[in-house]
Design an enzyme around this catalytic site. Sequence first.
Site, PDB file in Angstrom:
ATOM      1  N   LYS A  41      28.925  41.782  37.224  1.00 21.20           N
ATOM      2  CA  LYS A  41      30.356  41.498  37.204  1.00 21.20           C
ATOM      3  C   LYS A  41      30.885  41.150  38.594  1.00 21.20           C
ATOM      4  O   LYS A  41      31.989  40.633  38.711  1.00 21.20           O
ATOM      5  CB  LYS A  41      31.143  42.691  36.650  1.00 21.20           C
ATOM      6  CG  LYS A  41      31.131  42.768  35.148  1.00 21.20           C
ATOM      7  CD  LYS A  41      32.148  43.788  34.676  1.00 21.20           C
ATOM      8  CE  LYS A  41      32.276  43.797  33.170  1.00 21.20           C
ATOM      9  NZ  LYS A  41      33.278  44.750  32.700  1.00 21.20           N
ATOM     10  N   ARG A  95      42.596  47.607  23.443  1.00 22.09           N
ATOM     11  CA  ARG A  95      43.866  46.942  23.691  1.00 22.09           C
ATOM     12  C   ARG A  95      44.230  45.997  22.563  1.00 22.09           C
ATOM     13  O   ARG A  95      45.385  45.853  22.219  1.00 22.09           O
ATOM     14  CB  ARG A  95      43.806  46.142  24.997  1.00 22.09           C
ATOM     15  CG  ARG A  95      43.665  47.010  26.222  1.00 22.09           C
ATOM     16  CD  ARG A  95      43.460  46.170  27.440  1.00 22.09           C
ATOM     17  NE  ARG A  95      42.207  45.420  27.269  1.00 22.09           N
ATOM     18  CZ  ARG A  95      41.486  44.933  28.247  1.00 22.09           C
ATOM     19  NH1 ARG A  95      41.862  45.086  29.476  1.00 22.09           N
ATOM     20  NH2 ARG A  95      40.361  44.290  28.013  1.00 22.09           N
TER      21      ARG A  95
END
Length: 165
Positions: A41, A95
């Site tokens: 990442k 979310r």
Amino acid sequence: MRIGLYPGTFDPVTLGHLDIIARASALVDRLVIGVAINRDKGPLFSLEERVEMLEAECAALQEKHGCEIVVHPFENLLIHCARDVGANVIIRGLRAVADFEYEFQMVGMNRALDASVETVFLMADARRQAIASKLVKEIARLDGDVSRFVTPAVKDRLLAKLGRG
């Protein structure tokens, strides 16, 4: 003892993460915050910086909720990390529907690897659902105000990291 593991990259830790941590700490006796090293990442903050931020932010939560909160870096499979820390539940924040699709696959794989570890999903507070570390970093890079998404201490570290502190 109920031990929960809340994994993530936390680059940086947001108010959304802290909301999940606070609510998860009411469900378990010990909450381990698993900080994924995840070199793929390319995190903005080093592992040490992410651990420091989480420890600082979680200190007040630990005192308030009476749950032991431990920050634990890991680079192995999530299910192996759960075994390493003795977690019997993995806590994941959701979310949106897109999060669920990915998490659904992860649960299936983790159950195939170790059916004794459950996964619990906590929905992000409605005021925090749009917050994502990636977006917070982008807003900060482009001189936007991130104070609605992170604590003042994290905001200061983020701006300093971007050369505006």
